[in-house]
Design a protein around this motif. Structure first.
Motif, short mmCIF file in Angstrom:
data_model
loop_
_atom_site.label_atom_id
_atom_site.label_comp_id
_atom_site.label_asym_id
_atom_site.label_seq_id
_atom_site.Cartn_x
_atom_site.Cartn_y
_atom_site.Cartn_z
N PHE A 1 0.82 -1.21 0.00
CA PHE A 1 0.00 0.00 0.00
C PHE A 1 0.86 1.27 0.00
CE2 PHE A 1 1.01 -0.17 4.45
CZ PHE A 1 0.94 1.14 4.90
N LEU A 2 2.11 1.18 0.51
CA LEU A 2 3.00 2.34 0.48
C LEU A 2 3.26 2.79 -0.96
CD1 LEU A 2 5.62 1.26 3.18
CD2 LEU A 2 3.89 3.05 3.41
N GLY A 3 3.45 1.82 -1.85
CA GLY A 3 3.65 2.13 -3.26
C GLY A 3 2.41 2.76 -3.87
N GLY A 4 1.24 2.21 -3.53
CA GLY A 4 -0.01 2.76 -4.04
C GLY A 4 -0.24 4.19 -3.59
N LEU A 5 0.10 4.46 -2.31
CA LEU A 5 -0.04 5.82 -1.79
C LEU A 5 0.89 6.79 -2.52
CD1 LEU A 5 -0.28 5.22 2.08
CD2 LEU A 5 -2.08 6.10 0.58
N PHE A 6 2.12 6.36 -2.76
CA PHE A 6 3.10 7.22 -3.42
C PHE A 6 2.67 7.56 -4.85
CE2 PHE A 6 7.14 7.39 -5.98
CZ PHE A 6 7.50 8.67 -5.59
N VAL A 7 2.32 6.53 -5.62
CA VAL A 7 1.89 6.75 -7.01
C VAL A 7 0.60 7.58 -7.03
CG1 VAL A 7 1.12 5.65 -9.14
CG2 VAL A 7 3.01 4.67 -7.86
N ALA B 1 -2.17 12.56 -8.21
CA ALA B 1 -3.11 13.57 -7.74
C ALA B 1 -2.55 14.98 -7.90
CB ALA B 1 -3.45 13.30 -6.27
N ILE B 2 -1.26 15.16 -7.58
CA ILE B 2 -0.67 16.50 -7.62
C ILE B 2 -0.29 16.93 -9.03
CG2 ILE B 2 1.75 15.83 -7.28
CD1 ILE B 2 0.01 18.77 -5.50
N ALA B 3 0.00 15.96 -9.92
CA ALA B 3 0.52 16.29 -11.25
C ALA B 3 -0.40 17.18 -12.08
CB ALA B 3 0.87 15.01 -12.02
N PRO B 4 -1.72 16.87 -12.20
CA PRO B 4 -2.57 17.76 -13.02
C PRO B 4 -2.64 19.18 -12.49
CG PRO B 4 -3.66 15.65 -12.61
CD PRO B 4 -2.47 15.70 -11.71
N VAL B 5 -2.75 19.32 -11.15
CA VAL B 5 -2.81 20.66 -10.54
C VAL B 5 -1.49 21.40 -10.77
CG1 VAL B 5 -3.14 21.93 -8.39
CG2 VAL B 5 -4.40 19.80 -8.78
N LEU B 6 -0.37 20.68 -10.60
CA LEU B 6 0.95 21.27 -10.81
C LEU B 6 1.10 21.81 -12.23
CD1 LEU B 6 4.00 21.69 -9.97
CD2 LEU B 6 4.40 19.39 -10.88
N MET C 1 4.82 21.31 -2.35
CA MET C 1 4.11 20.07 -2.06
C MET C 1 4.71 18.92 -2.86
SD MET C 1 0.22 21.57 -2.14
CE MET C 1 -0.57 19.98 -1.93
N VAL C 2 5.09 19.20 -4.12
CA VAL C 2 5.71 18.18 -4.96
C VAL C 2 7.03 17.72 -4.35
CG1 VAL C 2 6.84 17.81 -7.19
CG2 VAL C 2 4.60 18.90 -7.10
N ALA D 1 2.58 10.13 -13.80
CA ALA D 1 2.97 10.19 -12.39
C ALA D 1 4.37 10.75 -12.21
CB ALA D 1 2.88 8.80 -11.75
N ASN D 2 5.21 10.63 -13.26
CA ASN D 2 6.60 11.10 -13.13
C ASN D 2 6.76 12.58 -13.52
OD1 ASN D 2 8.97 9.67 -12.20
ND2 ASN D 2 9.96 10.29 -14.10
N ILE D 3 5.69 13.23 -13.95
CA ILE D 3 5.78 14.65 -14.31
C ILE D 3 6.31 15.50 -13.15
CG2 ILE D 3 4.38 16.70 -14.84
CD1 ILE D 3 2.71 14.94 -16.72
N PRO D 4 5.79 15.34 -11.91
CA PRO D 4 6.35 16.15 -10.81
C PRO D 4 7.83 15.90 -10.57
CG PRO D 4 4.25 15.17 -10.17
CD PRO D 4 4.65 14.54 -11.46
#
Length: 409
Positions: free
Chosen positions: A42-48, A53-58, A181-182, A266-269
């Motif tokens: 679940f740690l991996g799922g949370l990270f990805v 989640a942050i990438a589109p806003v960023l 945040m990123v 997911a790697n954009i940030p």
């Protein structure tokens, strides 16, 4: 105080070294205690999830803010970067054709991809891309449609360019806040990758890959040639100096994370943080990085080409040089429409197979083979795609700086 000191040391330590520790720890846990490894997945799922989640806003805030605050007569390097993206993707498809002819692969066809719905032609792929441009901005942010996010971000930035300084400053402050945040999320990469590695190895192992070792070797060989030979050559032509320090830095700091997240989006940030670290122009990388996650798909072009030609060899179809060249063009164009998520390139294989009259039933069996080897194939493909975004952006920025310095001398 001691605890704060330890946290401070962790926050300022080498992220690459911490990620390496996370990878080793994940492998050890998965091999010694598979059940425990599944518990920490679940740690991996949370990270990805946090990255996605942050990438589109960023992207939306950064693009709008950078264009709104752009000084008059400032020039971004988007045209040369897009040219590098297109040349790199086509070169990847050509390399895949050469590798497929040198090391022909015959497949033991699999099943299990019957429910998927591949596009029916290049026109459909390009049509989808065009309609993504005019997507509802809220829907684009919710679904991670980066073509739509870029379009609305650019439009808002141009409109805000004529706003008063206070409004521009608000957007500038917002972009810096989202960037902070990123940085926090990226510092959690060692834990996230530990969870991803543990869960993946515990669930799949590598036994399923043994039967497709030859196919994997050709795929990974072609990707290695692009990453370590072709891309450096393109960069050398652009910047006229040793390209390998730049290439290795991008592979180390972008490629490793992308390998485990298996998502260009997911790697954009991560890529934007790397561009900021390399002191590239924000006006340029805020657009080129999310655009690259959509159209700079050399790894996808390799996957489409090699799996298609493996199907061709399996069916005993003869391929002439002109058809192979046409396949390279189709694979390159199709790859630009590949989704920036795990496995996004595989559903474009039936489109390429149709060039050779291969039925959709057989093509979907090839797609199923792609999903079997996807643990490695998609990880390597994403690492190549994502790291190349930064390589080409940095090369174009450096070439522009050198030309400007020469003009001012």
């Amino acid at each position: 105080m001691k605890q704060q000191s330890l946290l401070a040391r962790l926050a300022s330590g080498s992220l690459v070294l911490q990620i390496l520790v996370g990878i080793i720890a994940g492998v050890l846990l998965a091999t010694t205690a598979p059940e425990a490894a599944l518990q920490v997945e679940f740690l991996g799922g949370l990270f990805v999830g946090a990255l996605k989640a942050i990438a589109p806003v960023l992207v939306f805030i950064l693009v709008a803010a950078s264009i709104a605050n752009q000084k008059k007569n400032a020039h971004t390097q988007m045209r040369p970067i897009v040219m590098l993206y297109l040349v790199g993707t086509f070169a990847a498809a050509l390399t895949a054709v050469v590798m497929s002819f040198l090391f022909p692969t015959e497949l033991v066809l699999a099943s299990g991809a019957e429910g998927a719905t591949p596009p029916q032609g290049i026109a459909e792929v390009l049509s989808t891309l065009l309609f993504q441009l005019v997507d509802n901005p809220v829907n684009a942010l919710m679904t991670g449609n980066y073509i739509g996010i870029l379009a609305w971000g650019v439009g808002l930035g141009i409109a805000l360019h004529h706003a008063n300084d206070t409004t521009k400053m608000v957007f500038s402050d917002m972009s810096h806040s989202v960037s902070q945040m990123v940085r926090f999320i990226i510092r959690l990469a060692p834990l996230g990758i530990f969870g991803l590695v543990s869960g993946t190895i515990a669930k799949t192992g590598f036994s399923a890959l043994a039967g497709y070792a030859h196919l994997l070797a050709v795929l990974l060989g072609a990707m290695a040639i692009i990453a370590l030979v072709v891309n450096p050559l393109i960069v050398y032509v652009k910047i006229r100096r040793n390209p390998y320090p730049l290439v290795f830095q991008c592979l180390r700091e972008s490629g490793v994370t992308a390998f485990f997240t298996r998502s260009s989006a997911a790697n954009i940030p991560v890529n934007m943080a790397l561009c900021e670290k390399m002191k590239l122009h924000e006006d340029t990388y805020s657009v080129s990085i999310p655009l690259g996650a959509t159209i700079n798909m050399g790894g996808a072009a390799i996957t489409i080409t090699i799996l298609t030609l493996a199907a061709v060899h399996t069916m005993g179809i003869q391929v002439d040089i002109f058809t192979a060249l046409l396949l390279s063009i189709v694979a390159a164009v199709s790859a630009c429409g590949a989704s920036g998520v795990a496995g996004g390139s595989l559903l474009l294989i039936p489109l390429a197979c149709s060039l050779f009259g291969i039925s959709n039933d057989v093509a979907m069996q090839v797609v199923a083979v792609g999903f079997i080897i996807g643990v490695i194939q998609d990880a390597a493909e994403t690492a190549l795609n994502s790291s190349t975004d930064v390589v080409f952006t940095a090369a174009a920025c450096e070439a522009a700086e050198r030309a400007e310095a020469k003009a001012n001398a």
